[in-house]
Design a protein around this motif. Structure first.
Motif, PDB file in Angstrom:
ATOM      1  N   TRP A 291       0.840  -1.210   0.000  1.00 17.88           N
ATOM      2  CA  TRP A 291       0.000   0.000   0.000  1.00 17.88           C
ATOM      3  C   TRP A 291       0.869   1.251   0.000  1.00 17.88           C
ATOM      4  O   TRP A 291       0.597   2.210  -0.723  1.00 17.88           O
ATOM      5  CB  TRP A 291      -0.916  -0.013   1.217  1.00 17.88           C
ATOM      6  N   ILE A 292       1.934   1.246   0.780  1.00 16.77           N
ATOM      7  CA  ILE A 292       2.868   2.369   0.762  1.00 16.77           C
ATOM      8  C   ILE A 292       3.493   2.501  -0.627  1.00 16.77           C
ATOM      9  O   ILE A 292       3.649   3.605  -1.157  1.00 16.77           O
ATOM     10  CB  ILE A 292       3.955   2.183   1.836  1.00 16.77           C
ATOM     11  N   GLY A 293       3.830   1.361  -1.234  1.00 20.95           N
ATOM     12  CA  GLY A 293       4.407   1.380  -2.575  1.00 20.95           C
ATOM     13  C   GLY A 293       3.476   1.966  -3.613  1.00 20.95           C
ATOM     14  O   GLY A 293       3.918   2.585  -4.588  1.00 20.95           O
ATOM     15  N   LEU A 294       2.167   1.781  -3.414  1.00 20.52           N
ATOM     16  CA  LEU A 294       1.185   2.330  -4.332  1.00 20.52           C
ATOM     17  C   LEU A 294       1.299   3.853  -4.425  1.00 20.52           C
ATOM     18  O   LEU A 294       1.063   4.444  -5.482  1.00 20.52           O
ATOM     19  CB  LEU A 294      -0.223   1.931  -3.874  1.00 20.52           C
ATOM     20  N   TYR A 295       1.684   4.487  -3.341  1.00 18.30           N
ATOM     21  CA  TYR A 295       1.791   5.946  -3.290  1.00 18.30           C
ATOM     22  C   TYR A 295       3.253   6.407  -3.277  1.00 18.30           C
ATOM     23  O   TYR A 295       3.549   7.532  -2.862  1.00 18.30           O
ATOM     24  CB  TYR A 295       1.058   6.467  -2.054  1.00 18.30           C
ATOM     25  N   SER A 296       4.147   5.554  -3.754  1.00 22.18           N
ATOM     26  CA  SER A 296       5.583   5.823  -3.614  1.00 22.18           C
ATOM     27  C   SER A 296       6.036   7.062  -4.377  1.00 22.18           C
ATOM     28  O   SER A 296       6.937   7.774  -3.917  1.00 22.18           O
ATOM     29  CB  SER A 296       6.397   4.602  -4.065  1.00 22.18           C
ATOM     30  N   TYR A 297       5.435   7.328  -5.536  1.00 20.75           N
ATOM     31  CA  TYR A 297       5.870   8.506  -6.292  1.00 20.75           C
ATOM     32  C   TYR A 297       5.544   9.787  -5.524  1.00 20.75           C
ATOM     33  O   TYR A 297       6.397  10.664  -5.359  1.00 20.75           O
ATOM     34  CB  TYR A 297       5.213   8.524  -7.671  1.00 20.75           C
ATOM     35  N   GLY A 298       4.313   9.900  -5.032  1.00 23.40           N
ATOM     36  CA  GLY A 298       3.942  11.062  -4.239  1.00 23.40           C
ATOM     37  C   GLY A 298       4.771  11.179  -2.971  1.00 23.40           C
ATOM     38  O   GLY A 298       5.195  12.276  -2.589  1.00 23.40           O
ATOM     39  N   ILE A 299       5.016  10.059  -2.321  1.00 30.14           N
ATOM     40  CA  ILE A 299       5.834  10.077  -1.111  1.00 30.14           C
ATOM     41  C   ILE A 299       7.251  10.526  -1.442  1.00 30.14           C
ATOM     42  O   ILE A 299       7.837  11.346  -0.712  1.00 30.14           O
ATOM     43  CB  ILE A 299       5.852   8.690  -0.446  1.00 30.14           C
ATOM     44  N   TYR A 300       7.789  10.014  -2.528  1.00 30.04           N
ATOM     45  CA  TYR A 300       9.160  10.381  -2.912  1.00 30.04           C
ATOM     46  C   TYR A 300       9.265  11.880  -3.177  1.00 30.04           C
ATOM     47  O   TYR A 300      10.229  12.534  -2.754  1.00 30.04           O
ATOM     48  CB  TYR A 300       9.574   9.590  -4.156  1.00 30.04           C
ATOM     49  N   LEU A 301       8.282  12.432  -3.876  1.00 23.27           N
ATOM     50  CA  LEU A 301       8.324  13.853  -4.190  1.00 23.27           C
ATOM     51  C   LEU A 301       8.280  14.717  -2.937  1.00 23.27           C
ATOM     52  O   LEU A 301       8.989  15.728  -2.841  1.00 23.27           O
ATOM     53  CB  LEU A 301       7.142  14.218  -5.098  1.00 23.27           C
TER      54      LEU A 301
END
Length: 384
Positions: A291-301
């Motif tokens: 689930w965290i990976g699903l939002y990884s791009y937003g989290i990374y930014l």
């Protein structure tokens, strides 16, 4: 391999296994960047060691995963039709990457957290990995943007020449060898910063993923034979772990041959997770990381926004005389929670609407003739 479905444009048909790999990568990156306190607690030091010692290698995992996934978008098409639609690919990438990215840039312009001359031109031109940027985490996005131009150009050439799978693999392997050689010369010349950030020295990590994708889509029988060698995959991942634990401290060694060793190890990890997750898929830990990976791009930014609250919490907790071990737990948990929350909100508010628009205006062309069981495994990458 089972697919992970669900509501929302970024969930439909996704593979939970690959979101799990993304989750591992972004947790590594966050753990490396987030601030903590020295505790002297042996158990906490053990927990902290892999994150602080080689957490930045999460970016290398992202690179190889993106090569596999984004390469799959084009290589599946090439395997099915003998051609690639580079224009549609680039447009779909723009809808996927640019909206959230440029909102981040606009935020930093309006917030005034950094002088404009420290990031604006660099990031707008996607040259931040060469020119430097105060929004430091975006350097890897420039490498990926350049990769999104290089890969379709290569495949257009391959399609014009009607090259077969093994010829493509051979050419990509040759390019990786050239990149490795150039990087070794750069490191030998003392250019460690360039070896770390410049596209011409880092693109082989992505191309290793593309090579795996070429075998996956164009030579599925060979891929299945490789995937059957479970103990070889496990051994490769153990070698990767040994390298991360013992060799990454030597920057000269790691930035020369190390990035190649990591890419090969991460490719083995991707296959291992895809093929042997088994009943782990249903565990709450596995699904939570996915689930965290699903939002990884937003989290990374956006994850750097969690650093200031983390520092404030550490200062206040220290002033109150709380135990260092408790401060460590609370501060790290708060930074993870803030970063994940911001990534979730921005993904839902920015990324999803543009993905819906993209899918309406430029739907992905699919054929049922090749590898039907995994079309969604190539539906997105890290940063893809």
């Amino acid at each position: 391999m089972k697919l992970f479905g669900g509501a929302g444009p970024a969930k439909a048909g996704r593979a939970i296994e690959l979101d799990f790999v993304r989750g591992i990568a972004i947790i590594m990156v966050m753990g490396f960047h987030f601030h903590a306190v020295h505790t002297g607690n042996y158990l906490i030091q053990i927990i902290e060691y892999p994150l602080k010692s080689f957490g930045r290698e999460g970016v290398n995992l992202f690179f190889t995963l993106s090569g596999f996934l984004v390469g799959g978008l084009l290589l599946r098409q090439y395997a099915e039709t003998g051609h690639v639609d580079a224009r549609r690919f680039i447009i779909r990438r723009i809808f996927r990457i640019w909206p959230a990215y440029y909102v981040l840039i606009a935020f930093h312009v309006l917030a005034g957290r950094h002088p404009w001359n420290s990031f604006l031109v660099q990031n707008l031109t996607h040259l931040q990995n060469y020119l430097g940027t105060s929004i430091t985490q975006t350097w890897s996005l420039a490498v990926e943007e350049h990769f999104y131009l290089v890969l379709p150009a290569l495949l257009l050439i391959f399609s014009r020449w009607r090259l077969g799978a093994w010829t493509i693999v051979g050419i990509l392997t040759g390019i990786c060898a050239v990149v490795l050689t150039a990087r070794c010369f750069a490191v030998a010349g003392g250019n460690l910063d360039g070896a770390f950030a410049y596209t011409q020295y880092r693109i082989d990590s992505l191309l290793v993923g593309v090579i795996l994708s070429a075998i996956y889509w164009m030579k599925p029988g060979v891929y299945h034979q490789l995937a059957k060698r479970k103990w070889l995959l496990i051994f490769s991942v153990l070698l990767l772990c040994a390298w991360l634990a013992f060799a990454t401290k030597n920057l000269v060694l790691d930035e020369s041959i190390g990035y190649t060793i990591q890419a090969l190890g991460f490719a083995a990890l991707i296959v291992l997770v895809l093929e042997y997750s088994g009943s782990l898929r249903t565990s709450w830990i596995y699904r939570g990381v996915a689930w965290i990976g699903l939002y990884s791009y937003g989290i990374y930014l956006w994850h750097s926004l969690a650093l200031a609250p983390g520092d404030m919490l550490i200062r206040k907790a220290t002033a109150l005389g709380l135990a260092p071990s408790l401060i460590w737990v609370v501060a790290l948990a708060a930074q993870f929670a803030i970063a994940i929350a911001i990534g979730y909100v921005t993904t839902r508010a920015i990324e999803y609407p543009f993905l819906l628009m993209r899918n309406a205006l430029f739907p992905e062309k699919r054929s049922s003739s090749v590898r039907e069981e995994v079309p969604a495994a190539a539906a997105g990458g890290q940063l893809s």
